[in-house]
Motif scaffolding. Structure first.
Motif, PDB file in Angstrom:
ATOM      1  N   ALA A  65       4.051 -15.564  -8.523  1.00 36.65           N
ATOM      2  CA  ALA A  65       3.220 -15.802  -7.347  1.00 36.65           C
ATOM      3  C   ALA A  65       2.666 -17.214  -7.472  1.00 36.65           C
ATOM      4  N   VAL A 115      -0.795 -11.236  -6.934  1.00 37.71           N
ATOM      5  CA  VAL A 115      -1.193 -12.030  -5.784  1.00 37.71           C
ATOM      6  C   VAL A 115      -2.273 -12.986  -6.255  1.00 37.71           C
ATOM      7  N   SER A 223      -1.148  -6.733   3.443  1.00 39.82           N
ATOM      8  CA  SER A 223      -1.294  -8.177   3.354  1.00 39.82           C
ATOM      9  C   SER A 223      -2.659  -8.528   3.916  1.00 39.82           C
ATOM     10  N   PRO A 277       3.526 -10.189   6.041  1.00 40.39           N
ATOM     11  CA  PRO A 277       2.511 -11.243   5.926  1.00 40.39           C
ATOM     12  C   PRO A 277       1.579 -11.323   7.129  1.00 40.39           C
ATOM     13  N   PHE A 340       7.323 -13.889   3.026  1.00 43.40           N
ATOM     14  CA  PHE A 340       6.157 -14.584   2.497  1.00 43.40           C
ATOM     15  C   PHE A 340       5.879 -15.758   3.412  1.00 43.40           C
ATOM     16  N   THR A 342       2.977 -19.042   4.854  1.00 44.59           N
ATOM     17  CA  THR A 342       1.807 -19.901   4.714  1.00 44.59           C
ATOM     18  C   THR A 342       1.608 -20.634   6.022  1.00 44.59           C
ATOM     19  N   SER A 390      10.962 -12.486  -6.066  1.00 41.48           N
ATOM     20  CA  SER A 390       9.552 -12.832  -6.269  1.00 41.48           C
ATOM     21  C   SER A 390       9.195 -14.150  -5.595  1.00 41.48           C
ATOM     22  N   ARG A 391       9.568 -14.253  -4.340  1.00 39.50           N
ATOM     23  CA  ARG A 391       9.308 -15.489  -3.617  1.00 39.50           C
ATOM     24  C   ARG A 391       7.838 -15.622  -3.235  1.00 39.50           C
ATOM     25  N   CYS A 392       7.429 -16.875  -3.051  1.00 40.12           N
ATOM     26  CA  CYS A 392       6.106 -17.174  -2.543  1.00 40.12           C
ATOM     27  C   CYS A 392       6.180 -18.552  -1.899  1.00 40.12           C
TER      28      CYS A 392
END
Length: 505
Positions: A65, A115, A223, A277, A340, A342, A390-392
């Motif tokens: 993460a 997280v 989320s 998300p 995921f 942002t 395990s992407r972020c």
């Protein structure tokens, strides 16, 4: 109006005078703004650097993460190797990222589904996770760390729930300087939260434990984000068939939640422990929910699967506009999972990193407009990375870059990072109006050759070739590497120095 052909009927003058909003150069592509002014087309194309290992020589890693430390302008990445856990501090310079030596913060503890959040008051990173280690019984735990230079030091891990949890989400309230973890209790199936604070000594004090949803088996795929406009925690979650949104405001460590509402009228795909998300758009003060849609028969929709709902929060209530759906394109959204996301405040776009059916990755962007929005671009492949987990993805507001982190199966399962620019442009098929006929100062009037006219303010074209408006505003015969929902057609070259501007949109 739905397009510019309604604004300028056939036979209209080929050049029209407009007032410029911002400086408009000579012979540049321009858009028509909602107030009737024009602006130069601007933006950027997708670009990415090579992968860099955050785990150094550590291979066979998992459970990674990341978070952005806005005080130190660092990207902090955590990962697990065997039954030990580590964190590394990354620094972006230009378009590259470099990492300091990874620091071990857990020993003989199996960190699962981590997280991360950043406490901007105490300048500390918080990692929450499920402890799968021997004798840990899947308890919920968290640990605080503080960056110094290119390293990080940690306090002692603290248990916030001494029973089994399925997963955990986290968000930090920068109005009250309190963070909260949200999790499904295995024993009851209810959705619970625990508020907490950190001290300068890296000590976590747990404050109030309660439920955000006391229904059983209804709180999977959680989320969370914090809406700093409404000063509210916002959650996305759901059981086997539900798709819930809920908002809560905090007072004296207790969160008062409103009534949960459906964020979509579609049937929404739910996988246990896979979050859908939810991201706060600080430019438009909206919360974007991202998810996969099914049709009534339980199969993915023919034309789309990836969907978004734009939420407006007021107090502890939330309302939604029309659902936005992404077209299915090469590579397909139909088997998308493990999303995921942002927010990029510089382009005002939500940036998603997705996993598709062959375990490869895609990058997709979404832009809010009013109470809805649209998916802008999709990139198949992930800078050559074929398989990852395990992407972020986080956004570095100092370097103005996105950073994707992932466990790369093709690189001995190292935890790697990649810096990239998310694509952006202010041009759409609807607002592109033509090419300026001369330089126009901000606030001044000048002439624009509009669609349906012929502009001679171009050069180096190939006669009879079709040209498009690139993200940056140049015109090109090649569509961007992105598959866009709004391909902006410029027109057809009549000679090397003239173009017949398309009038079909």
């Amino acid at each position: 109006m739905s397009n510019l052909s309604e604004f300028f009927p056939a036979g209209a003058g080929k050049q029209v005078s407009f007032v410029a909003s911002g400086t408009v150069g000579d012979g540049v592509t321009v858009i028509l703004n909602s107030d009737g002014t024009v602006s130069a087309v601007s933006g950027q194309s997708y670009s990415a650097e090579s992968e860099v290992s955050a785990s150094g020589s550590d291979t066979s890693t998992s459970e990674s993460a990341a978070v952005f430390d806005s005080t130190n302008n660092k990207v902090v990445v955590c990962y697990r190797k065997s039954n030990n856990s580590y964190a590394a501090v990354g620094t972006i310079s230009g378009s590259t990222i470099s990492f300091g030596t990874a620091v071990q913060f857990l020993t003989n503890r199996d960190m699962s589904r981590p997280v991360m959040a950043f406490d901007s008051n105490e300048d500390q990173v918080i990692i929450a996770y499920r402890d799968d280690g021997s004798g840990a019984n899947n308890y919920g735990q968290a640990i605080a760390g503080k960056v110094s230079g290119t390293s990080i030091s940690f306090g002692t891990a603290s248990t916030f729930y001494s029973n089994s949890i399925a997963e955990v989400a986290i968000a930090f309230d920068d109005d009250t300087n309190v963070f909260s973890v949200f999790f499904p209790e295995i024993t009851t199936g209810k959705g619970a939260y625990y508020t907490g604070t950190v001290s300068s000594a890296l000590f976590i004090a747990w404050r109030v434990y309660n439920y955000f949803d006391a229904s059983t088996n209804n709180a999977r795929g959680i989320s969370a984000c914090f809406d700093s406009n409404a000063n509210a925690f916002v959650l996305s979650y759901g059981g086997a068939t539900s798709k819930k949104a809920i908002a809560g405001t905090l007072s004296t460590y207790t969160i008062s939640f409103g009534t949960a509402v459906d964020f979509s009228s579609s049937t929404v795909y739910v996988t246990n422990y896979t979050p859908r998300p939810v991201v706060f758009d600080s430019v438009n003060n909206k919360v974007v929910f991202l998810y996969n849609a099914y049709d009534a028969g339980g199969t993915y929709l023919t034309d789309y699967a990836l969907a978004a709902a734009v939420g407006t929060v007021s107090g502890n209530s939330i309302s939604f506009g029309d659902e936005a759906k992404a077209p299915e394109v090469s590579g397909g959204f139909a088997t998308t999972s493990n999303m995921f996301a942002t927010f990029d405040p510089d382009t005002a776009e939500v940036v998603l990193v997705l996993q598709v059916n062959d375990n490869s990755s895609q990058i997709i962007t979404f832009k809010v407009s009013g109470t809805s929005g649209s998916f802008i671009s999709q990139f198949n492949g992930f800078n050559g990375t074929s398989t990852a987990a395990s992407r972020c993805v986080v956004y570095d507001t100092n370097a103005n870059k996105c950073v994707a982190t992932f466990v790369d199966y093709g690189d001995s399962s190292k935890t790697n990072a990649m810096v990239f620019d998310a694509p952006s442009t202010n041009a759409t098929s609807e607002n592109f109006i033509g090419i300026s006929d001369g330089a126009i100062s901000n606030g001044a009037s000048g002439r624009v050759t509009i669609k349906g006219g012929v502009s001679s303010k171009v050069s180096s074209l190939t006669a009879n070739s079709v040209y498009y408006v690139a993200n940056s505003g140049s015109i090109t015969t090649t569509l961007s590497a992105a598959v866009t929902t709004n391909t902006v057609l410029a027109g057809r070259a009549m000679s090397s120095t003239s173009i017949d501007l398309d009038y079909s949109t």
